[in-house]
Design a protein around this motif. Sequence first.
Motif, PDB file in Angstrom:
ATOM      1  N   ASN A   1       0.967  -1.123   0.212  1.00 40.44           N
ATOM      2  CA  ASN A   1      -0.031  -0.053  -0.063  1.00 40.44           C
ATOM      3  C   ASN A   1       0.862   1.324  -0.184  1.00 40.44           C
ATOM      4  O   ASN A   1       2.036   1.285   0.342  1.00 40.44           O
ATOM      5  N   PHE A   2       0.200   2.497  -0.343  1.00 40.58           N
ATOM      6  CA  PHE A   2       0.964   3.760  -0.508  1.00 40.58           C
ATOM      7  C   PHE A   2       0.999   3.938   1.292  1.00 40.58           C
ATOM      8  O   PHE A   2       0.026   4.536   1.529  1.00 40.58           O
ATOM      9  N   ASN A   3       2.312   4.063   1.702  1.00 38.10           N
ATOM     10  CA  ASN A   3       2.232   4.268   3.269  1.00 38.10           C
ATOM     11  C   ASN A   3       2.143   5.720   3.705  1.00 38.10           C
ATOM     12  O   ASN A   3       2.514   6.049   4.759  1.00 38.10           O
TER      13      ASN A   3
ATOM     14  N   PRO B   1       1.218   9.390  12.400  1.00 36.74           N
ATOM     15  CA  PRO B   1       1.643   9.078  13.853  1.00 36.74           C
ATOM     16  C   PRO B   1       2.523   8.193  13.653  1.00 36.74           C
ATOM     17  O   PRO B   1       3.725   7.929  14.556  1.00 36.74           O
ATOM     18  N   LEU B   2       2.232   6.888  13.269  1.00 33.41           N
ATOM     19  CA  LEU B   2       3.076   5.583  13.154  1.00 33.41           C
ATOM     20  C   LEU B   2       4.439   6.003  12.706  1.00 33.41           C
ATOM     21  O   LEU B   2       5.615   5.540  12.979  1.00 33.41           O
ATOM     22  N   THR B   3       4.483   6.714  11.590  1.00 35.09           N
ATOM     23  CA  THR B   3       5.769   6.952  10.673  1.00 35.09           C
ATOM     24  C   THR B   3       6.575   7.874  11.525  1.00 35.09           C
ATOM     25  O   THR B   3       7.866   7.348  11.649  1.00 35.09           O
ATOM     26  N   ALA B   4       6.092   8.688  12.333  1.00 37.92           N
ATOM     27  CA  ALA B   4       6.818   9.731  13.205  1.00 37.92           C
ATOM     28  C   ALA B   4       7.580   9.199  14.318  1.00 37.92           C
ATOM     29  O   ALA B   4       8.669   9.213  14.515  1.00 37.92           O
TER      30      ALA B   4
ATOM     31  N   GLU C   1      16.870   3.451  10.261  1.00 40.19           N
ATOM     32  CA  GLU C   1      18.104   4.204   9.494  1.00 40.19           C
ATOM     33  C   GLU C   1      17.466   4.985   8.279  1.00 40.19           C
ATOM     34  O   GLU C   1      18.137   5.905   7.877  1.00 40.19           O
ATOM     35  N   TRP C   2      16.325   4.695   7.876  1.00 40.22           N
ATOM     36  CA  TRP C   2      15.831   5.328   6.634  1.00 40.22           C
ATOM     37  C   TRP C   2      14.324   5.586   6.971  1.00 40.22           C
ATOM     38  O   TRP C   2      13.639   4.513   7.407  1.00 40.22           O
ATOM     39  N   SER C   3      13.616   6.578   6.615  1.00 41.49           N
ATOM     40  CA  SER C   3      12.323   7.149   6.729  1.00 41.49           C
ATOM     41  C   SER C   3      11.423   6.484   5.687  1.00 41.49           C
ATOM     42  O   SER C   3      11.894   5.792   4.839  1.00 41.49           O
TER      43      SER C   3
ATOM     44  N   TRP D   1       7.145   2.306   2.116  1.00 39.74           N
ATOM     45  CA  TRP D   1       7.603   1.694   3.331  1.00 39.74           C
ATOM     46  C   TRP D   1       7.251   2.664   4.530  1.00 39.74           C
ATOM     47  O   TRP D   1       7.050   4.175   4.146  1.00 39.74           O
ATOM     48  N   ILE D   2       7.067   2.364   5.723  1.00 42.41           N
ATOM     49  CA  ILE D   2       6.998   3.302   6.893  1.00 42.41           C
ATOM     50  C   ILE D   2       8.500   3.762   7.336  1.00 42.41           C
ATOM     51  O   ILE D   2       8.648   4.760   7.651  1.00 42.41           O
ATOM     52  N   GLY D   3       9.318   2.681   7.687  1.00 43.90           N
ATOM     53  CA  GLY D   3      10.762   2.795   7.751  1.00 43.90           C
ATOM     54  C   GLY D   3      11.142   1.528   8.041  1.00 43.90           C
ATOM     55  O   GLY D   3      10.744   0.383   7.838  1.00 43.90           O
TER      56      GLY D   3
END
Length: 422
Positions: A327-329, A336-339, A346-348, A353-355
């Motif tokens: 899915n387009f994350n 909020p989850l991504t933050a 190591e990468w955002s 990807w979420i991370g």
Amino acid sequence: MNETQSAPIINLLNKVEIIDMRYQKINEKDNFNIFNLLNRKFDEVHLHSRFLYELLHPKGMHGMGTAFLEKLLELLEINEFSLKNVQIQKEHRNIDLLITNETQAIIIENKLWAVDQPAQLQRYYDHISSKGFKDIRIYYLSIDGKDAEAHSIGNLKDLPNFKEILQNLSYVFDINKWLEACIKESYDKAPLRETLIQYRLLIQEISGKTMGREEELEMVNLISQNDNIIQAQKVAENWKHVRWHTEWRFWTDLEVIIAKDYQIMDLQKYSDQKISSNIHQTRNRNPWFGIMFSIGDFLGDNSCIFIERGDEDVYYGLTIIRNNSKNFNNDQKYQPLTALINSFSEWSNNDHWIGGNYCSPRINFNMFSGEDTLRLLNENYRTIYLSNLWTQMKLFINQVNQTMIQAKEPKPSESIISTTES
């Protein structure tokens, strides 16, 4: 091959090892490298593109004027490029490096690790062309001089002078050769000269070309003796098979470990055909495969851990699956989850990807040259590596699970509103 047949190859490899160990001892005293010390040797944007920009800029801190730029033009065999009103730009409309004068433009797309984007090179060409530049050249710079993907080239291939417009460059040969010329040019500037030497050593390290000329010559002399070249050719002609088995055993052994705790999904899963296509094909490859498994539900979607081969490194991270596809994350509900996850990634996040993190030590099946990658063929080393990798991943999974709980918890203001409304 029986023991009698393999004996000459074993004898040759033993002699190669002796030469290698001797040069390792010689080089041990000179192993200090500021770029390794900064732990940014894989940073495409903040190290490599910026460093190349600084060297090429006539007003760079190196104080060499256009000398380094002239050496690059000489390497590229561009004889008629006016240095009058020359400008060097970095990250201009996402173009890594842009060199222009009044009528000419040189685009350098630095592809150390990043993947090609749809119509990326075509968009760059169209943008620069719209600015009135007539003589436009694009150099696709990668570790080994690989071709740009067809989807990145777009309609450029239809231009009559396409082969003149788009050309490949490699760090392992072209940049290495250019740096050698820059080092000679700065012979009387010790700090600059030593910095260039260290950067050149870094390039040789990440490209897997670590032998100096003296060692190379000694290897050639060894292979020239008796029938050593016949034995060396047998090793060389089986190298692709070695690559295939190294990668296949990595994924199959890792699957066994993961399957003890999680159900492996079929989505983007590795296969013998996918590995083979990446080893034997130079264009239209699809290196984005690996092992994926679900770790639970998040806001009605399937949260999954994906270990992906990628075009360069192998890495793992959190992705959200909906309708059996990535899915387009960047959906707002995941922000909020991504933050939270970015604090230990190591990468955002990007679109898929979420991370996540890179495998450590980093491995690269595409280049297949670094020691940590090559040693994966050895069963004992591979077992230890995968055990340590799974330990890293389980820590990441635990952090993700805790973070998902935290991200789903209502904020205090939301709780008050909910209580009041009820």
